[in-house]
Design a protein around this motif. Structure first.
Motif, mmCIF file in Angstrom:
data_model
loop_
_atom_site.group_PDB
_atom_site.id
_atom_site.type_symbol
_atom_site.label_atom_id
_atom_site.label_comp_id
_atom_site.label_asym_id
_atom_site.label_seq_id
_atom_site.Cartn_x
_atom_site.Cartn_y
_atom_site.Cartn_z
ATOM 1 N N UNK A 100 0.815 -1.218 0.000
ATOM 2 C CA UNK A 100 0.000 0.000 0.000
ATOM 3 C C UNK A 100 0.848 1.267 0.000
ATOM 4 N N UNK A 101 1.892 1.249 -0.817
ATOM 5 C CA UNK A 101 2.788 2.399 -0.880
ATOM 6 C C UNK A 101 3.555 2.342 -2.196
ATOM 7 N N UNK A 102 4.181 3.463 -2.553
ATOM 8 C CA UNK A 102 5.059 3.452 -3.713
ATOM 9 C C UNK A 102 6.244 2.530 -3.451
ATOM 10 N N UNK A 103 6.751 1.935 -4.506
ATOM 11 C CA UNK A 103 7.973 1.148 -4.377
ATOM 12 C C UNK A 103 9.135 2.113 -4.137
ATOM 13 N N UNK A 104 9.871 1.971 -3.038
ATOM 14 C CA UNK A 104 10.912 2.945 -2.697
ATOM 15 C C UNK A 104 12.189 2.726 -3.517
ATOM 16 N N UNK A 105 12.972 3.765 -3.732
ATOM 17 C CA UNK A 105 14.221 3.648 -4.505
ATOM 18 C C UNK A 105 15.359 3.082 -3.657
ATOM 19 N N UNK A 106 15.120 1.944 -3.060
ATOM 20 C CA UNK A 106 16.115 1.285 -2.218
ATOM 21 C C UNK A 106 15.847 -0.216 -2.250
ATOM 22 N N UNK A 107 16.845 -1.037 -1.959
ATOM 23 C CA UNK A 107 16.669 -2.490 -2.064
ATOM 24 C C UNK A 107 15.617 -3.024 -1.096
ATOM 25 N N UNK A 108 14.948 -4.077 -1.535
ATOM 26 C CA UNK A 108 14.010 -4.824 -0.700
ATOM 27 C C UNK A 108 14.353 -6.307 -0.825
ATOM 28 N N UNK A 109 13.950 -7.086 0.157
ATOM 29 C CA UNK A 109 14.258 -8.512 0.152
ATOM 30 C C UNK A 109 13.487 -9.229 -0.951
ATOM 31 N N UNK A 110 14.138 -10.202 -1.578
ATOM 32 C CA UNK A 110 13.514 -11.046 -2.596
ATOM 33 C C UNK A 110 14.063 -12.462 -2.423
#
Length: 338
Positions: A240-250
């Motif tokens: 429920x937010x914009x995708x941030x310009x920083x890494x996220x776990x995958x």
């Protein structure tokens, strides 16, 4: 009074003609009504005695489901589903398997191995989703390994299967989502990651734990150098937010365990919306983007979803990949429920 006279008292004429058998619970309920009715004591005892004889006769002939695991009376058949008659509405662990035409013996061994690693004295159900057209004999073959077999279309890779399971059980009353659900394929991929993590890291408060290597992604570009732009949309849909310009776990491999709490933390409509994209008509734009092998059974969106499960279930901290070491087995390799 003959046994046929008793049957006439216990069963409506329509059921007698159809040959429908009484379940144990129904038979005892009917007999109890006879016992408590205003009848002479002698007649009551005669009825109970004859009823007991009939029940014993049915049990010894296997009609009450006391026989083998595959006895006909132990399962319910519908157009798309086989489910055992002793299906429990609650479960500590569900093992959900997405199957197409992989080797049955390999799947049998994989399921048995996973079950052997689960905590003792905990309940579990095995649900196999079959994505290949099978005749009755083929479904029964799968049913020997499971508590439920569900036939679904061969679309969307394993990710669509997992979404289908969540959508089927999310709004049941009470919800049939298990306390923890293991989502897996018919073989244990990355077994040197899967099995040690299941054995050593599973806790009552486990929220999300991948059984494949961790990587990171940033709005659609993963740390392996591959790009799946729809990962940014999946992030926004579930966080429920914009995708941030920083890494996220995958993660890779499409095999993991997640808690009931984290599944239900997301809106039902989010699962339905994402699943619907895998069932879009041929002219839909979803089939016009991505790789050359973009087709209903192996769409690019399915590869984006495979990497996005940590984000879907709120385990977004890219630091997990660094502290866990990708394929590591430490307490830092999972997200815990508070």
């Amino acid at each position: 009074m003959s046994s046929s006279d008793l049957e006439g008292r216990l069963r409506p004429e329509s059921e007698r003609k159809s040959g429908k058998m009484y379940s144990m619970e129904e038979a005892w309920e009917a007999l109890d009504k006879l016992r408590t009715a205003p009848r002479k004591r002698q007649t009551t005892w005669i009825l109970l005695a004859i009823g007991a004889i009939l029940l014993i006769s049915q049990a010894t002939s296997g009609q009450l489901g006391f026989g083998s695991r595959g006895a006909l009376s132990t399962w319910r058949d519908s157009t798309n589903t086989l489910r055992r008659g002793n299906w429990s509405l609650t479960s500590d662990f569900d093992i959900v398997v997405s199957h197409y035409d992989e080797d049955i013996n390999t799947m049998r061994d994989s399921i048995a191995t996973v079950k052997s690693y689960l905590p003792p004295n905990k309940s579990h159900r095995v649900i196999i989703y079959s994505k290949k057209d099978r005749d009755s004999a083929g479904k029964r073959e799968l049913f020997e390994l499971a508590d439920e077999v569900v036939s679904i279309p061969n679309v969307g890779r394993e990710g669509e299967t997992y979404l289908s399971h969540i959508v089927r059980h999310y709004e049941t009353s009470p919800t049939n989502i298990a306390e923890h659900t293991i989502f897996m394929q018919p073989h244990i991929a990355w077994d040197w990651v899967f099995l040690p993590r299941l054995r050593d890291l599973l806790r009552p408060d486990t929220g999300f734990l991948s059984f494949g290597p961790y990587i990171t992604q940033q709005c659609g570009k993963d740390s392996g150098g591959m790009e799946f732009p729809r990962m940014a949309d999946i992030y926004s849909m579930f966080r429920n937010d914009f995708c941030p310009p920083e890494p996220a776990l995958a993660t890779w491999a499409g095999q993991f365990i997640v808690s009931k709490r984290r599944i239900l933390d997301n809106q039902y409509e989010s699962y339905v919306n994402l699943r619907s994209k895998f069932h879009a008509p041929p002219e839909h734009w979803i089939w016009k983007e991505g790789w050359h092998n973009d087709e209903p059974s192996n769409p690019t969106l399915g590869h984006a979803l495979e990497r996005s499960w940590p984000v879907v279930f709120g385990c977004t901290d890219a630091g997990v990949e660094k502290t866990c070491g990708g394929e590591g087995v430490t307490e830092l390799c999972q997200c815990l429920d508070a």
